[in-house]
Design an enzyme around this catalytic site. Structure first.
Site, PDB file in Angstrom:
ATOM      1  N   ASP A 112      -2.502  -2.140   9.880  1.00  0.00           N
ATOM      2  CA  ASP A 112      -2.360  -2.105   8.346  1.00  0.00           C
ATOM      3  C   ASP A 112      -3.001  -3.413   7.748  1.00  0.00           C
ATOM      4  O   ASP A 112      -2.981  -3.383   6.573  1.00  0.00           O
ATOM      5  CB  ASP A 112      -1.087  -1.737   7.896  1.00  0.00           C
TER       6      ASP A 112
ATOM      7  N   PRO B  77       9.382  -3.689  -0.265  1.00  0.00           N
ATOM      8  CA  PRO B  77      10.428  -3.268   0.577  1.00  0.00           C
ATOM      9  C   PRO B  77      10.245  -3.634   2.068  1.00  0.00           C
ATOM     10  O   PRO B  77       9.160  -3.262   2.354  1.00  0.00           O
ATOM     11  CB  PRO B  77      10.419  -1.849   0.134  1.00  0.00           C
ATOM     12  N   VAL B  78      11.281  -4.184   2.809  1.00  0.00           N
ATOM     13  CA  VAL B  78      11.095  -4.615   4.072  1.00  0.00           C
ATOM     14  C   VAL B  78      11.357  -3.272   5.121  1.00  0.00           C
ATOM     15  O   VAL B  78      12.143  -2.384   4.644  1.00  0.00           O
ATOM     16  CB  VAL B  78      12.288  -5.512   4.474  1.00  0.00           C
ATOM     17  N   ALA B  79      10.340  -2.854   6.195  1.00  0.00           N
ATOM     18  CA  ALA B  79      10.440  -1.690   6.918  1.00  0.00           C
ATOM     19  C   ALA B  79      10.503  -0.521   6.067  1.00  0.00           C
ATOM     20  O   ALA B  79      11.251   0.345   6.389  1.00  0.00           O
ATOM     21  CB  ALA B  79      11.522  -1.735   8.061  1.00  0.00           C
ATOM     22  N   GLY B  80       9.608  -0.650   4.966  1.00  0.00           N
ATOM     23  CA  GLY B  80       9.531   0.404   3.957  1.00  0.00           C
ATOM     24  C   GLY B  80       8.523   1.446   4.073  1.00  0.00           C
ATOM     25  O   GLY B  80       8.455   2.373   3.128  1.00  0.00           O
TER      26      GLY B  80
ATOM     27  N   LYS C 152       0.843  -1.072   0.082  1.00  0.00           N
ATOM     28  CA  LYS C 152      -0.101  -0.220  -0.014  1.00  0.00           C
ATOM     29  C   LYS C 152       0.773   1.305  -0.160  1.00  0.00           C
ATOM     30  O   LYS C 152       1.998   1.149   0.469  1.00  0.00           O
ATOM     31  CB  LYS C 152      -0.876  -0.265   1.167  1.00  0.00           C
TER      32      LYS C 152
ATOM     33  N   ALA D  79       3.841  -1.584   4.148  1.00  0.00           N
ATOM     34  CA  ALA D  79       3.019  -2.565   4.833  1.00  0.00           C
ATOM     35  C   ALA D  79       3.302  -3.859   4.468  1.00  0.00           C
ATOM     36  O   ALA D  79       2.273  -4.668   4.238  1.00  0.00           O
ATOM     37  CB  ALA D  79       1.545  -2.152   4.848  1.00  0.00           C
ATOM     38  N   GLY D  80       4.409  -4.048   3.965  1.00  0.00           N
ATOM     39  CA  GLY D  80       5.073  -5.303   3.540  1.00  0.00           C
ATOM     40  C   GLY D  80       4.721  -6.578   4.719  1.00  0.00           C
ATOM     41  O   GLY D  80       4.212  -7.590   4.194  1.00  0.00           O
TER      42      GLY D  80
HETATM   43  O1  C5P Z   1      -0.693  -1.751  14.445  1.00  0.00           O
HETATM   44  P1  C5P Z   1       0.806  -1.621  14.237  1.00  0.00           P
HETATM   45  O2  C5P Z   1       1.291  -2.846  14.987  1.00  0.00           O
HETATM   46  O3  C5P Z   1       1.288  -1.757  12.894  1.00  0.00           O
HETATM   47  O4  C5P Z   1       1.463  -0.520  14.803  1.00  0.00           O
HETATM   48  C1  C5P Z   1       2.695  -0.257  15.029  1.00  0.00           C
HETATM   49  C2  C5P Z   1       3.106   0.775  15.914  1.00  0.00           C
HETATM   50  O5  C5P Z   1       3.073   1.940  15.193  1.00  0.00           O
HETATM   51  C3  C5P Z   1       2.345   0.941  17.254  1.00  0.00           C
HETATM   52  O6  C5P Z   1       2.626   0.222  18.387  1.00  0.00           O
HETATM   53  C4  C5P Z   1       2.403   2.580  17.492  1.00  0.00           C
HETATM   54  O7  C5P Z   1       3.556   2.889  18.073  1.00  0.00           O
HETATM   55  C5  C5P Z   1       2.288   2.923  15.991  1.00  0.00           C
HETATM   56  N1  C5P Z   1       1.063   3.243  15.514  1.00  0.00           N
HETATM   57  C6  C5P Z   1       0.432   4.470  15.908  1.00  0.00           C
HETATM   58  N2  C5P Z   1      -0.930   4.775  15.563  1.00  0.00           N
HETATM   59  C7  C5P Z   1      -1.255   4.070  14.553  1.00  0.00           C
HETATM   60  C8  C5P Z   1      -0.820   3.076  13.988  1.00  0.00           C
HETATM   61  C9  C5P Z   1       0.343   2.684  14.483  1.00  0.00           C
HETATM   62  O8  C5P Z   1       0.944   5.371  16.839  1.00  0.00           O
HETATM   63  N3  C5P Z   1      -2.565   4.459  14.165  1.00  0.00           N
END
Ligand code: C5P
Length: 305
Positions: free
Chosen positions: A138, A96-99, A9, A102-103
């Site tokens: 995501d 891409p990883v950590a890109g 995405k 949302a891989g």
């Molecule tokens: O939901 P996910 O595990 O992908 O989120 C990873 C981190 O990104 C969360 O722990 C938070 O620190 C941050 N995040 C956020 N607000 C969001 C989505 C993610 O602060 N709406």
């Protein structure tokens, strides 16, 4: 053996509200699924849940229980009360990883669909969406695909109308950025600017009507003008070199440019497929990124190939 294709995405709008008590931020997040994607293949295994990965970035993908694909398989099995689930999941990694695309979430969504088919569970789509939201903010969108507005932390989805196809280029950086670190930097910059970073300080973001109209009209020029990402300043603060990447793509004729999600991948909207190929070639020659991919969207969410 079941193979599932799943899209990456880009966020064409990423409106970030204040920090909530639960550590997340309320979003107005317009997700857009692109053809650049991973493939996850599930096959029978008598050795529990195991993973392998191929592709240029395979070394950067964790193959332990922290991988969202493994967590997805375990969550689906637990939901159905499967005592001793067995599956081998092979991830053919192109995202891409950590890109910021949302891989990892894509692989989680693909694993849900692949294991559901392999184990013949016929889980309702609504249930898969709920399980996906447990895995990460995501993951539900990777199941849905297309274009959608994500509210809450991004998991409450409303599909959006889109006309035609948009052409994109993604410039892949060396190394990734941690999503939590980029959200933290966004909060820090807001505190530093004196506006405050709590959800009581920051107005709840909303979808931009001009952006929604551009999508519904299939108008790439109008969409390019409306692209916004509230995490972009934070990503640039942590990775200042991305400014040169954004400039290189714009100088090569992209209609619009922004950091994808939490970065460091940069996204460029092009006029058409030829325009995208030209922007990708110019970015690869610019020395401002590791590589660049031309692609298109929107495309459907995770589905059996
Ligand atoms: O939901 P996910 O595990 O992908 O989120 C990873 C981190 O990104 C969360 O722990 C938070 O620190 C941050 N995040 C956020 N607000 C969001 C989505 C993610 O602060 N709406």
């Amino acid at each position: 053996m079941i193979t599932v294709r799943v899209p990456a995405k880009v966020n064409v709008q990423l409106g970030v509200g204040g920090l909530r008590a639960d550590g997340f931020h309320d979003l107005a997040n317009v997700f857009f699924a692109v053809a650049l994607g991973d493939e996850v293949t599930a096959s029978d295994s008598s050795e529990g849940i195991t993973l392998s990965c191929s592709g240029p970035d395979a070394d950067a993908v964790p193959l332990d229980d922290s991988n969202l694909a493994a967590r997805a398989a375990r969550l689906l099995a637990a939901h159905h009360g499967l005592a001793d689930p067995g599956v081998h999941l092979h991830i053919a990694k192109a995202i891409p990883v950590a890109g910021g695309m949302a891989g990892g979430s894509a692989d989680g969504a693909a694993a849900l669909v692949a294991c559901d088919a392999l184990w013949k569970l016929e889980t309702p789509f609504e249930t898969l969406l709920e399980l996906a939201a447990e895995l990460g903010s995501d993951v539900p969108f990777a199941l849905l695909g297309g274009v959608a507005l994500g509210r809450g932390r991004g998991e409450i989805l409303e599909p959006l109308a889109v006309e035609g196809t948009f052409h994109w280029v993604f410039a892949v950086a060396d190394g990734g950025l941690s999503t939590p670190a980029v959200f933290r930097e966004c909060d820090r910059l807001r505190d530093e600017a004196g506006t405050g970073s709590a959800d009581t300080d920051v107005p709840t973001p909303d979808a931009d009507p001009a952006l929604l109209a551009a999508l519904a009209d299939g108008d790439a020029v109008a969409l390019a003008a409306a692209l916004t990402n509230d995490l972009q300043l934070a990503a640039l603060s942590l990775r200042p070199a991305l400014a040169a990447t954004l400039r290189a793509g714009t100088e090569a004729g992209a209609l619009g440019a922004l950091v994808s999600g939490s970065g460091p991948t940069c996204a460029f909207l092009a006029k058409d497929a030829d325009g995208a190929a030209a922007v990708a070639a110019a970015l690869r020659a610019s020395g401002t990124c590791r590589t660049a991919h031309a692609t298109y969207g929107p495309v459907p969410g995770a589905a059996v190939a």
